[in-house]
Design a protein around this motif. Structure first.
Motif, short mmCIF file in Angstrom:
data_model
loop_
_atom_site.label_atom_id
_atom_site.label_comp_id
_atom_site.label_asym_id
_atom_site.label_seq_id
_atom_site.Cartn_x
_atom_site.Cartn_y
_atom_site.Cartn_z
N ILE A 61 0.84 -1.20 0.00
CA ILE A 61 0.00 0.00 0.00
C ILE A 61 0.88 1.26 0.00
O ILE A 61 0.63 2.22 -0.72
CB ILE A 61 -0.96 -0.01 1.21
N GLY A 62 1.96 1.23 0.78
CA GLY A 62 2.89 2.36 0.82
C GLY A 62 3.56 2.57 -0.53
O GLY A 62 3.74 3.70 -0.99
N ALA A 63 3.97 1.46 -1.17
CA ALA A 63 4.62 1.57 -2.48
C ALA A 63 3.66 2.12 -3.53
O ALA A 63 4.04 2.96 -4.36
CB ALA A 63 5.17 0.21 -2.90
N VAL A 64 2.43 1.66 -3.53
CA VAL A 64 1.42 2.15 -4.49
C VAL A 64 1.16 3.63 -4.25
O VAL A 64 1.06 4.42 -5.19
CB VAL A 64 0.13 1.31 -4.39
N ALA A 65 1.06 4.03 -2.99
CA ALA A 65 0.82 5.44 -2.68
C ALA A 65 2.01 6.28 -3.15
O ALA A 65 1.83 7.37 -3.72
CB ALA A 65 0.60 5.63 -1.19
N PHE A 66 3.22 5.81 -2.93
CA PHE A 66 4.41 6.54 -3.37
C PHE A 66 4.44 6.69 -4.89
O PHE A 66 4.72 7.77 -5.41
CB PHE A 66 5.68 5.82 -2.89
N VAL A 67 4.16 5.62 -5.61
CA VAL A 67 4.15 5.67 -7.08
C VAL A 67 3.06 6.62 -7.57
O VAL A 67 3.27 7.39 -8.51
CB VAL A 67 3.98 4.25 -7.66
N ALA A 68 1.90 6.60 -6.92
CA ALA A 68 0.81 7.50 -7.32
C ALA A 68 1.22 8.96 -7.12
O ALA A 68 0.95 9.81 -7.99
CB ALA A 68 -0.44 7.18 -6.52
N VAL A 69 1.85 9.25 -6.01
CA VAL A 69 2.30 10.63 -5.76
C VAL A 69 3.37 11.02 -6.77
O VAL A 69 3.37 12.14 -7.30
CB VAL A 69 2.81 10.77 -4.31
N ALA A 70 4.29 10.12 -7.07
CA ALA A 70 5.35 10.41 -8.04
C ALA A 70 4.78 10.66 -9.43
O ALA A 70 5.20 11.59 -10.13
CB ALA A 70 6.36 9.27 -8.08
N ILE A 71 3.82 9.88 -9.84
CA ILE A 71 3.19 10.05 -11.16
C ILE A 71 2.44 11.38 -11.20
O ILE A 71 2.52 12.12 -12.19
CB ILE A 71 2.28 8.86 -11.50
N THR A 72 1.71 11.69 -10.14
CA THR A 72 0.97 12.95 -10.09
C THR A 72 1.92 14.14 -10.17
O THR A 72 1.67 15.09 -10.93
CB THR A 72 0.14 13.03 -8.80
#
Length: 96
Positions: free
Chosen positions: A9-20
């Motif tokens: 969940i932390g990795a997905v959240a990090f990737v989402a923030v990076a993409i945004t």
């Protein structure tokens, strides 16, 4: 909660923030700097040395080969390094 699930969940959240952040940065318009910097407003008496230094700055690479610029830089160094000579001197012989 399982630690593996929490890490995912932390990795997905990090990737989402990076993409945004990447999308926002790529869609931002670039502000181009002005080609010529504006000259500061003149206050008080005109200083021929200051005008000559601005002219030499605008010459770019040709400035160090210009004899008038060499004299202006020498006078500027003299004014800066000599105590009590902060004001422009009248009749310094520099072109205005």
């Amino acid at each position: 909660m399982d630690s593996k699930l929490l890490a995912r969940i932390g990795a997905v959240a990090f990737v989402a923030v990076a993409i945004t952040a990447t999308v926002i940065e790529l869609t931002r318009k670039e502000e181009r700097p002005e080609a010529v910097l504006p000259r500061p407003a003149q206050t008080g008496a005109a200083d021929p040395l200051r005008d000559e230094l601005f002219r030499c700055q605008s010459l770019g690479e040709a400035g160090p080969r210009d004899p008038a610029c060499l004299r202006a830089w020498a006078e500027s160094r003299r004014r800066f390094l000599t105590p009590g000579t902060a004001r422009p001197q009248i009749g310094s012989g520099l072109p205005g």
